[in-house]
Design a protein around this motif. Sequence first.
Motif, PDB file in Angstrom:
ATOM      1  N   GLU A 172      10.118  13.957  -2.246  1.00  0.00           N
ATOM      2  CA  GLU A 172       8.804  14.045  -1.542  1.00  0.00           C
ATOM      3  C   GLU A 172       9.156  13.500  -0.061  1.00  0.00           C
ATOM      4  O   GLU A 172      10.235  12.906   0.370  1.00  0.00           O
ATOM      5  CB  GLU A 172       8.041  13.051  -1.910  1.00  0.00           C
ATOM      6  N   ASP A 173       8.244  14.110   0.967  1.00  0.00           N
ATOM      7  CA  ASP A 173       8.429  13.685   2.236  1.00  0.00           C
ATOM      8  C   ASP A 173       7.553  12.461   2.570  1.00  0.00           C
ATOM      9  O   ASP A 173       6.349  12.720   2.569  1.00  0.00           O
ATOM     10  CB  ASP A 173       8.238  15.111   3.104  1.00  0.00           C
ATOM     11  N   LEU A 174       7.953  11.288   2.747  1.00  0.00           N
ATOM     12  CA  LEU A 174       6.981  10.433   3.065  1.00  0.00           C
ATOM     13  C   LEU A 174       6.261  10.441   4.368  1.00  0.00           C
ATOM     14  O   LEU A 174       5.151  10.099   4.378  1.00  0.00           O
ATOM     15  CB  LEU A 174       7.757   8.928   3.046  1.00  0.00           C
ATOM     16  N   ASP A 175       6.772  11.091   5.375  1.00  0.00           N
ATOM     17  CA  ASP A 175       6.405  11.329   6.710  1.00  0.00           C
ATOM     18  C   ASP A 175       5.427  10.302   7.158  1.00  0.00           C
ATOM     19  O   ASP A 175       4.342  10.200   7.860  1.00  0.00           O
ATOM     20  CB  ASP A 175       5.295  12.592   6.491  1.00  0.00           C
TER      21      ASP A 175
ATOM     22  N   GLY B 259       3.050   1.257  -3.216  1.00  0.00           N
ATOM     23  CA  GLY B 259       2.450   1.265  -4.314  1.00  0.00           C
ATOM     24  C   GLY B 259       1.399   2.412  -4.619  1.00  0.00           C
ATOM     25  O   GLY B 259       0.756   2.366  -5.778  1.00  0.00           O
ATOM     26  N   GLU B 260       1.425   3.547  -3.558  1.00  0.00           N
ATOM     27  CA  GLU B 260       0.661   4.405  -3.893  1.00  0.00           C
ATOM     28  C   GLU B 260       1.096   5.367  -4.971  1.00  0.00           C
ATOM     29  O   GLU B 260       0.379   6.010  -5.799  1.00  0.00           O
ATOM     30  CB  GLU B 260       0.369   5.458  -2.616  1.00  0.00           C
ATOM     31  N   CYS B 261       2.480   5.522  -5.123  1.00  0.00           N
ATOM     32  CA  CYS B 261       3.181   6.381  -5.992  1.00  0.00           C
ATOM     33  C   CYS B 261       3.797   5.776  -7.280  1.00  0.00           C
ATOM     34  O   CYS B 261       4.204   6.074  -8.140  1.00  0.00           O
ATOM     35  CB  CYS B 261       4.156   7.342  -5.475  1.00  0.00           C
ATOM     36  N   HIS B 262       4.135   4.325  -6.932  1.00  0.00           N
ATOM     37  CA  HIS B 262       4.991   3.768  -7.888  1.00  0.00           C
ATOM     38  C   HIS B 262       4.698   2.038  -7.694  1.00  0.00           C
ATOM     39  O   HIS B 262       4.224   1.807  -6.732  1.00  0.00           O
ATOM     40  CB  HIS B 262       6.503   4.216  -7.738  1.00  0.00           C
TER      41      HIS B 262
ATOM     42  N   GLU C 232       0.797  -1.478   0.064  1.00  0.00           N
ATOM     43  CA  GLU C 232      -0.120  -0.162  -0.056  1.00  0.00           C
ATOM     44  C   GLU C 232       0.806   1.286   0.097  1.00  0.00           C
ATOM     45  O   GLU C 232       0.711   2.161  -0.844  1.00  0.00           O
ATOM     46  CB  GLU C 232      -0.964  -0.117   1.381  1.00  0.00           C
ATOM     47  N   VAL C 233       1.864   1.248   1.063  1.00  0.00           N
ATOM     48  CA  VAL C 233       2.538   2.500   1.200  1.00  0.00           C
ATOM     49  C   VAL C 233       3.496   2.798   0.002  1.00  0.00           C
ATOM     50  O   VAL C 233       3.559   3.891  -0.636  1.00  0.00           O
ATOM     51  CB  VAL C 233       3.415   2.475   2.450  1.00  0.00           C
TER      52      VAL C 233
ATOM     53  N   PHE D 143      13.234  11.089  -3.056  1.00  0.00           N
ATOM     54  CA  PHE D 143      12.942  11.495  -4.160  1.00  0.00           C
ATOM     55  C   PHE D 143      12.290  12.953  -4.441  1.00  0.00           C
ATOM     56  O   PHE D 143      11.076  12.799  -5.094  1.00  0.00           O
ATOM     57  CB  PHE D 143      12.621  10.289  -5.295  1.00  0.00           C
TER      58      PHE D 143
END
Lengths: 386, 136
Positions: free
Chosen positions: A279-282, A250-253, A247-248, A277
């Motif tokens: 982005e801040d995954l936080d 796979g949301e962006c890639h 899920e985590v 890359f």
Amino acid sequence: MKLVIPEAKRIWDLPIRVFHWLLVSAFILAWLTQGEDRYLDIHVFAGYLILGLFLFRIGWGFWGSHYACFNSFACGWRSVWRYLTILLTPQRQHFIGHNPIGGWAILLILGLGLVVTLTGLLTLGGEEQHGPLAGLISFAWGDIGHECHEILAWLMLGLIGIHIAGVLVESRLHQENLIKAMITGYKNTSTEDTASVANHSRLAISLILVVLSSGGSYFYGYFTQTAEHPYLPFIGPQLPDNATWREVCGECHLAYHPTLLPARSWQRLLNEQHQHFEEDLDLDAETLAELRQFASDNAAETHLTEPAWQIEQTTPLNQAPLRITATAYWQEQHEEIPKQIWQHPLVKFKGHCNACHLDAEQGTFEDAAMRLPQHSDFSQLSTKPH
Amino acid sequence: MNKYLMICGMMLLPLAYSHSVLATAAVDELLAEYRSAGATEFSVEAGNTLWLQEFQDAQSGKMRQCATCHTDNLRNPGKHARTGKPIEPLATSVNPKSLTDIKKIRKWLKRNCKWTIGRECTPQEKGNVLTFIQTQ
């Protein structure tokens, strides 16, 4: 001296001829598909076919018709030497079946061929974890098998070259077309003691049927595949999965499987989660801990797949690449991909593995599970610049 | 036959409705939270303006806006700026799942404000954007 009128007599029975030309086709097929990961299944089929043909030939060498039997042409080095020394003189010997050197060529090709197919099975079992030796051989031994397989295959090609040269020389010296004889089975002979050879057509036809039906069942998947469900000739192992990871990430890639980078890379990537890359995954502490665990439990070091093993072996210990595309193995594997493929609208992003790898979601990256985007898309690409 | 179709249709109505109710419930809860954090009235127009406003990224120098990934029509699917991975439409009218999961709304508002604007959004800005998305 009694005059004997030369007459055409059958020397090679049908099974021997079918065997010979099937072997020629299978060898060409195997040679053309070597090193092409995409066509691994065809290469492997050609290998099984060659092994099967050799086993048949060994049996036919004991129980076959006269000229097919080993005891009709197996001979010592002395006979070979005698044959060779007088070959260019008028006293040269003429054999209706295999001559001494031809007989040796057959036995050498058979022996070498068995070793080539055996090392092929070693490669398949070790590097790909497929075939009868899957799970029994380590990646490292598979690699050694692969090296041997390549060297022996070149030796085989050399042997075949000598065989063809011998056939041409013999045909010229004795004024008989040996290639035609291997097609029709007949040779003109004036010697009376020519053994009579039955054609054994039924056996030959069964041989052809067995090859056709095993080919049909081996490649059956290609006939039933659809665009949504492309046929995968090799299914990789079921890799460990994790819902949070899927899920985590796979949301962006594509949720790249942990086997694709060493554990130190994943730890670095998760430590640097605030600059992922741009982005801040936080991520919260709980999610982060779960991802860390899944990554370190299944990283490249586990050697669960061939890419895992290769990436682990080729990444220097003082490096922790964050991109799979930065690993030496990835770059080596993709160096021949033309630029247009990367710019293709269906690809565009190098991390878009699933554009070509049908099993990228599962993370297995089987050699034969690749399909480059269709060429029809290319014609559109050239007329429509991006 | 027609009767059955009608009954099925009638069953679907509340189901479809329940999603927008969920969307409203999740957004309402967040809006209340933003109000208690000092935000005043939320405006669709201010949300729309922020949606289209362009910000320059300090590192790459590139211009970024919400529409970079989500496009300027919220009923259309979007695309991740870097990876190209498809993003489902945000408009609740075409994507009933949108704005229903409060945890997800929080997560993405925080992360995407940081990427687009370079800082977290204020409660007022978040409330305006959510109100705007809800009308799409």
